[in-house]
Design a protein around this motif. Structure first.
Motif, mmCIF file in Angstrom:
data_model
loop_
_atom_site.group_PDB
_atom_site.id
_atom_site.type_symbol
_atom_site.label_atom_id
_atom_site.label_comp_id
_atom_site.label_asym_id
_atom_site.label_seq_id
_atom_site.Cartn_x
_atom_site.Cartn_y
_atom_site.Cartn_z
ATOM 1 N N ASP A 11 0.822 -1.212 0.000
ATOM 2 C CA ASP A 11 0.000 0.000 0.000
ATOM 3 C C ASP A 11 0.858 1.265 0.000
ATOM 4 N N LEU A 12 2.062 1.176 0.572
ATOM 5 C CA LEU A 12 2.979 2.315 0.589
ATOM 6 C C LEU A 12 3.769 2.442 -0.711
ATOM 7 N N GLY A 13 3.723 1.424 -1.546
ATOM 8 C CA GLY A 13 4.462 1.472 -2.807
ATOM 9 C C GLY A 13 5.931 1.137 -2.644
ATOM 10 N N VAL A 14 6.260 0.385 -1.616
ATOM 11 C CA VAL A 14 7.651 0.002 -1.365
ATOM 12 C C VAL A 14 8.064 -1.057 -2.376
ATOM 13 N N TYR A 15 9.270 -0.910 -2.915
ATOM 14 C CA TYR A 15 9.787 -1.947 -3.797
ATOM 15 C C TYR A 15 11.178 -2.387 -3.389
ATOM 16 N N GLY A 16 11.663 -1.915 -2.268
ATOM 17 C CA GLY A 16 12.958 -2.337 -1.747
ATOM 18 C C GLY A 16 13.155 -1.781 -0.358
ATOM 19 N N ALA A 17 14.185 -2.232 0.280
ATOM 20 C CA ALA A 17 14.509 -1.724 1.612
ATOM 21 C C ALA A 17 15.950 -1.244 1.592
ATOM 22 N N PRO A 18 16.245 -0.222 2.359
ATOM 23 C CA PRO A 18 15.314 0.548 3.173
ATOM 24 C C PRO A 18 14.569 1.599 2.347
ATOM 25 N N GLU A 19 13.381 1.909 2.802
ATOM 26 C CA GLU A 19 12.613 3.045 2.308
ATOM 27 C C GLU A 19 12.013 3.724 3.523
ATOM 28 N N SER A 20 11.939 5.043 3.472
ATOM 29 C CA SER A 20 11.427 5.805 4.607
ATOM 30 C C SER A 20 10.471 6.886 4.146
ATOM 31 N N TYR A 21 9.538 7.197 5.035
ATOM 32 C CA TYR A 21 8.508 8.202 4.771
ATOM 33 C C TYR A 21 8.457 9.146 5.952
ATOM 34 N N LEU A 22 8.505 10.441 5.682
ATOM 35 C CA LEU A 22 8.336 11.434 6.729
ATOM 36 C C LEU A 22 6.864 11.825 6.743
ATOM 37 N N ILE A 23 6.248 11.677 7.908
ATOM 38 C CA ILE A 23 4.812 11.895 8.058
ATOM 39 C C ILE A 23 4.592 13.109 8.967
ATOM 40 N N ASP A 24 3.664 13.988 8.585
ATOM 41 C CA ASP A 24 3.398 15.174 9.394
ATOM 42 C C ASP A 24 2.395 14.869 10.515
ATOM 43 N N LYS A 25 2.065 15.877 11.293
ATOM 44 C CA LYS A 25 1.190 15.716 12.460
ATOM 45 C C LYS A 25 -0.223 15.273 12.099
ATOM 46 N N GLN A 26 -0.637 15.567 10.878
ATOM 47 C CA GLN A 26 -1.981 15.183 10.428
ATOM 48 C C GLN A 26 -1.997 13.810 9.752
ATOM 49 N N GLY A 27 -0.839 13.154 9.684
ATOM 50 C CA GLY A 27 -0.774 11.837 9.060
ATOM 51 C C GLY A 27 -0.598 11.877 7.558
ATOM 52 N N VAL A 28 -0.046 12.971 7.043
ATOM 53 C CA VAL A 28 0.167 13.135 5.608
ATOM 54 C C VAL A 28 1.643 12.890 5.290
ATOM 55 N N ILE A 29 1.888 12.114 4.251
ATOM 56 C CA ILE A 29 3.261 11.845 3.816
ATOM 57 C C ILE A 29 3.835 13.100 3.176
ATOM 58 N N ARG A 30 4.969 13.558 3.682
ATOM 59 C CA ARG A 30 5.610 14.772 3.164
ATOM 60 C C ARG A 30 6.908 14.511 2.421
ATOM 61 N N PHE A 31 7.491 13.316 2.601
ATOM 62 C CA PHE A 31 8.786 13.032 1.975
ATOM 63 C C PHE A 31 8.956 11.519 1.912
ATOM 64 N N LYS A 32 9.540 11.047 0.824
ATOM 65 C CA LYS A 32 9.881 9.629 0.701
ATOM 66 C C LYS A 32 11.342 9.512 0.303
ATOM 67 N N GLN A 33 12.035 8.601 0.958
ATOM 68 C CA GLN A 33 13.421 8.312 0.613
ATOM 69 C C GLN A 33 13.542 6.846 0.230
ATOM 70 N N VAL A 34 14.009 6.597 -0.979
ATOM 71 C CA VAL A 34 14.350 5.251 -1.405
ATOM 72 C C VAL A 34 15.835 5.094 -1.123
ATOM 73 N N GLY A 35 16.189 4.153 -0.269
ATOM 74 C CA GLY A 35 17.572 3.989 0.168
ATOM 75 C C GLY A 35 17.721 4.544 1.568
ATOM 76 N N ALA A 36 18.944 4.555 2.026
ATOM 77 C CA ALA A 36 19.240 4.903 3.418
ATOM 78 C C ALA A 36 19.054 6.389 3.716
ATOM 79 N N ILE A 37 18.645 6.667 4.947
ATOM 80 C CA ILE A 37 18.680 8.018 5.489
ATOM 81 C C ILE A 37 20.125 8.244 5.933
ATOM 82 N N THR A 38 20.739 9.282 5.440
ATOM 83 C CA THR A 38 22.154 9.555 5.717
ATOM 84 C C THR A 38 22.309 10.916 6.380
ATOM 85 N N PRO A 39 23.462 11.159 7.002
ATOM 86 C CA PRO A 39 23.703 12.503 7.549
ATOM 87 C C PRO A 39 23.604 13.588 6.479
ATOM 88 N N ALA A 40 24.071 13.307 5.279
ATOM 89 C CA ALA A 40 23.998 14.308 4.203
ATOM 90 C C ALA A 40 22.553 14.639 3.863
#
Length: 178
Positions: free
Chosen positions: A132-161
């Protein structure tokens, strides 16, 4: 008239070649999700560490949070794991996991060895939430706001950069919004 007969297939062929070349050189991490700007799909998953509990997006309404899809079988997830702990402990970001395509014992062993950055970890044995999230690999991450809305998607690792260049400012902005 004869030259037009050969020109049309040539134009079609060149257009197809152009599309294929674009696909070869496009960074797959930059593929936009159609879910950005929409409410996160609802799911109810058993909690990895306590099967009597569930993990559901509605539990995090009112918070800015990061949903991270991971598996112990995923080398990039191991590399990302320590940084997720920093985001959770140093920056106070709520990080929720979905353990995907994993053996419970392997997932627990990874957490024992590498630490646990997650507030909660859902287990998706049928891959329903992940699809349902449309994931096709790991890792994948989603930043969700206070209202439960997806604001950002990252395919691959979350890095310091990535945190320094995009996510930190976005998290701060979302936290300051009502």
């Amino acid at each position: 008239m004869k030259s037009l007969r050969y020109a049309i297939p040539l134009v079609i062929f060149l257009a197809l070649v152009g599309l294929l070349l674009r696909g070869l050189y496009e960074d797959p991490k930059l593929v936009n999700s159609p879910l950005i700007g929409k409410p996160i799909p609802q799911f109810v998953l058993p909690e990895l560490l306590d099967a009597s509990k569930t993990v559901e997006p509605k539990h995090y309404l009112g918070k800015v949070w990061l949903l991270n899809v991971w598996g112990s079988w995923c080398p990039e997830c191991w590399r990302e794991h320590g940084y997720l702990e920093q985001l959770s402990s140093r920056h106070g970001l709520t990080v929720v996991g979905i353990n995907w395509r994993d053996e419970t014992a392997d997932a627990l062993d990874m957490l024992r060895r590498a630490g646990n950055p997650y507030t909660a970890i859902g287990v998706d044995p049928d891959t329903t939430a992940v699809l349902d999230l449309g994931v096709y690999g790991a890792p994948e991450s989603y930043l969700i706001d206070k209202q439960g809305v997806i604001r950002f998607k990252q395919v691959g690792a979350i890095t310091p950069a990535l945190w320094n260049s995009e996510l930190e400012a976005l998290v701060k902005r979302l936290e300051s919004e009502g």
